[in-house]
Design an enzyme around this catalytic site. Structure first.
Site, PDB file in Angstrom:
ATOM      1  CD1 TRP A 169      -0.118   2.306   2.760  1.00 12.48           C
ATOM      2  CD2 TRP A 169      -1.343   3.534   1.361  1.00 12.48           C
ATOM      3  NE1 TRP A 169      -0.068   1.700   1.523  1.00 12.48           N
ATOM      4  CE2 TRP A 169      -0.804   2.441   0.643  1.00 12.48           C
ATOM      5  CE3 TRP A 169      -2.142   4.443   0.666  1.00 12.48           C
ATOM      6  CZ2 TRP A 169      -1.049   2.237  -0.722  1.00 12.48           C
ATOM      7  CZ3 TRP A 169      -2.385   4.243  -0.688  1.00 12.48           C
ATOM      8  CH2 TRP A 169      -1.844   3.153  -1.365  1.00 12.48           C
ATOM      9  CE1 TYR A 263      -0.357 -11.223  -9.278  1.00 18.42           C
ATOM     10  CE2 TYR A 263       1.423 -12.114 -10.607  1.00 18.42           C
ATOM     11  CZ  TYR A 263       0.494 -12.251  -9.588  1.00 18.42           C
ATOM     12  OH  TYR A 263       0.430 -13.408  -8.871  1.00 18.42           O
ATOM     13  N   PRO A 265       1.705  -6.387  -7.168  1.00 17.28           N
ATOM     14  CG  PRO A 265      -0.224  -6.383  -5.830  1.00 17.28           C
ATOM     15  CD  PRO A 265       0.575  -7.256  -6.785  1.00 17.28           C
ATOM     16  CG  HIS A 271      -3.857  -0.393  -5.709  1.00 18.98           C
ATOM     17  ND1 HIS A 271      -3.465  -1.384  -4.828  1.00 18.98           N
ATOM     18  CD2 HIS A 271      -2.768  -0.126  -6.471  1.00 18.98           C
ATOM     19  CE1 HIS A 271      -2.201  -1.684  -5.040  1.00 18.98           C
ATOM     20  NE2 HIS A 271      -1.743  -0.945  -6.038  1.00 18.98           N
TER      21      HIS A 271
HETATM   22  P1  M7G Z   1       1.403  -0.931  -6.209  1.00 22.63           P
HETATM   23  O1  M7G Z   1       1.031  -1.409  -7.559  1.00 22.63           O
HETATM   24  O2  M7G Z   1       0.916  -1.719  -5.037  1.00 22.63           O
HETATM   25  O3  M7G Z   1       2.963  -0.834  -6.070  1.00 22.63           O
HETATM   26  O4  M7G Z   1       0.862   0.544  -6.139  1.00 22.63           O
HETATM   27  P2  M7G Z   1       4.050   0.242  -6.464  1.00 22.63           P
HETATM   28  O5  M7G Z   1       4.168   1.137  -5.255  1.00 22.63           O
HETATM   29  O6  M7G Z   1       5.302  -0.564  -6.599  1.00 22.63           O
HETATM   30  O7  M7G Z   1       3.610   0.910  -7.700  1.00 22.63           O
HETATM   31  C1  M7G Z   1       0.644   1.228  -4.951  1.00 22.63           C
HETATM   32  C2  M7G Z   1       0.499   2.680  -5.275  1.00 22.63           C
HETATM   33  O8  M7G Z   1       0.123   3.360  -4.106  1.00 22.63           O
HETATM   34  C3  M7G Z   1       1.822   3.303  -5.745  1.00 22.63           C
HETATM   35  O9  M7G Z   1       1.642   3.953  -6.978  1.00 22.63           O
HETATM   36  C4  M7G Z   1       2.193   4.242  -4.607  1.00 22.63           C
HETATM   37  O10 M7G Z   1       2.866   5.402  -5.045  1.00 22.63           O
HETATM   38  C5  M7G Z   1       0.846   4.567  -4.005  1.00 22.63           C
HETATM   39  N1  M7G Z   1       0.911   4.913  -2.585  1.00 22.63           N
HETATM   40  C6  M7G Z   1       1.676   4.323  -1.642  1.00 22.63           C
HETATM   41  N2  M7G Z   1       1.430   4.912  -0.451  1.00 22.63           N
HETATM   42  C7  M7G Z   1       2.075   4.525   0.803  1.00 22.63           C
HETATM   43  C8  M7G Z   1       0.508   5.892  -0.632  1.00 22.63           C
HETATM   44  C9  M7G Z   1      -0.122   6.834   0.240  1.00 22.63           C
HETATM   45  O11 M7G Z   1       0.108   6.906   1.443  1.00 22.63           O
HETATM   46  N3  M7G Z   1      -1.035   7.669  -0.351  1.00 22.63           N
HETATM   47  C10 M7G Z   1      -1.317   7.619  -1.696  1.00 22.63           C
HETATM   48  N4  M7G Z   1      -2.193   8.491  -2.170  1.00 22.63           N
HETATM   49  N5  M7G Z   1      -0.735   6.739  -2.529  1.00 22.63           N
HETATM   50  C11 M7G Z   1       0.170   5.875  -2.004  1.00 22.63           C
END
Ligand code: M7G
Length: 331
Positions: A169, A263, A265, A271
């Protein structure tokens, strides 16, 4: 304070106490590959298997199930949306039925049924979902791990090299194959550039739960642990241009933004999260979120701060990473 739900770009002023904000919205019209989302129009084919988690405070529920005639597990995450002034103005009228539950003196308790178009629920569908997704969304005991640099090298790093979520993604966004219409800002520089767009968790319809993500173009920065002085131009660029883009588009000043890195993630491609300060977004607590300004400050004091420091993080009891720490007697 909700913006118009029209399909095409619409700008609207958002009145009152919070700053005047202009939001432009477009629906995502581009899908990179054929997935269930290409044709999903209702839950007619959805079979529920079990509830993975249920949070009455956040008003979210997460369900495991499947779609008939489709291979694989599906996860459906439902979330009631915040109220907003614009919608209230349109919906509290004769089309909004009231059923009295009881009344006592001057107090009355009713069930209220706004018109369906003002009563939508945010639904996130993941299909096909992996075991790791199921573990991520299931309610479980949590444990705090104090990760020294040695523990990172010997347990965490080998674990995340063998088991991590697909970054497809992220690649789709960076290569302009998905969510192209949702991009708020892009700096294409391969070293310091990034794409800023609404997070999956935000429907981008009201600023009360504003949640944006800055995804860096540079590959190979897995997490906070990898950050060092050579990344300062990147981090400062995200901070400066991310803030500017949000201020221009939503009229929210930097002092009302929470800008942070998680942390651990879930996705190991660097990101940065941008959320509205008044919004208690998931994952903003001290055991998970590190403010970008603090990260920059720490690296300015010591280039290898994040390679030398102990970092704490939370794991769920069924996560394999927890089991690895448990095996070594660390939790
Ligand atoms: P993270 O800190 O890796 O983990 O954040 P978390 O998901 O436990 O917070 C990844 C961020 O990417 C999260 O806030 C997700 O909501 C967001 N995210 C995940 N996916 C699969 C997508 C996507 O397909 N599109 C967008 N725009 N955001 C995403």
């Amino acid at each position: 304070m909700r913006v118009n739900m029209a399909e095409t770009v619409e700008a609207c002023d958002i009145p009152d106490e919070s700053p005047k904000k202009k939001i432009k919205i477009q629906n995502d019209k581009q899908e990179s590959n054929e997935t269930i989302h290409t044709a999903l129009r209702s839950f007619a084919d959805f079979q529920q298997k079990r509830i993975l988690s249920d949070n009455s405070q956040r008003k979210t529920i997460c369900i495991e199930g499947s779609f008939s005639n489709k291979e694989g597990t599906a996860i459906v995450l439902l979330e009631k949306k915040p109220f907003n002034e614009e919608v209230l103005k349109k919906s509290l009228n004769s089309d909004c039925a009231l059923t009295k539950e009881f009344s006592n003196d001057i107090y009355g308790c009713y069930e209220c049924f706004p018109d369906v178009k003002y009563n939508s629920i945010k639904a996130t569908v993941i299909h096909p979902a992996t075991e790791k997704h199921l573990r991520k969304y299931a309610a479980q005991e949590l444990y705090l791990i104090k990760e020294t640099p040695e523990l990172y090298e010997t347990i965490t790093l080998p674990h995340l090299q063998e088991e991590k979520f697909s970054l497809q993604w992220v690649t789709n966004i960076l290569e302009h194959k998905s969510e192209t219409d949702r991009i708020i800002f892009e700096d294409p520089d391969p070293e310091t550039g990034f794409i800023l767009l609404p997070d999956l968790k935000w429907d981008a319809k009201q600023v009360e739960d504003l949640y944006l993500l800055a995804i860096v173009h540079k590959e190979g920065i897995k997490s906070l642990r990898d950050l060092k002085a050579s990344h300062l131009p990147l981090l400062k660029n995200i901070e400066e241009k991310g803030i500017k883009a949000i201020e221009e588009k939503y009229n929210i000043p930097s002092c009302q933004l929470r800008i942070y890195i998680h942390y651990q993630p879930t996705f190991y491609h660097l990101h940065v999260h941008f959320t509205y300060l008044k919004y208690d977004a998931p994952g903003i607590y001290a055991e998970r979120a590190q403010l970008l300004s603090t990260v920059i400050g720490n690296i300015e004091i010591a280039s290898d701060y994040y390679q030398r420091t102990t970092l704490s993080f939370v794991v769920k009891e069924t996560e394999n990473l927890f089991l690895k720490y448990e095996e070594k007697g660390i939790v």
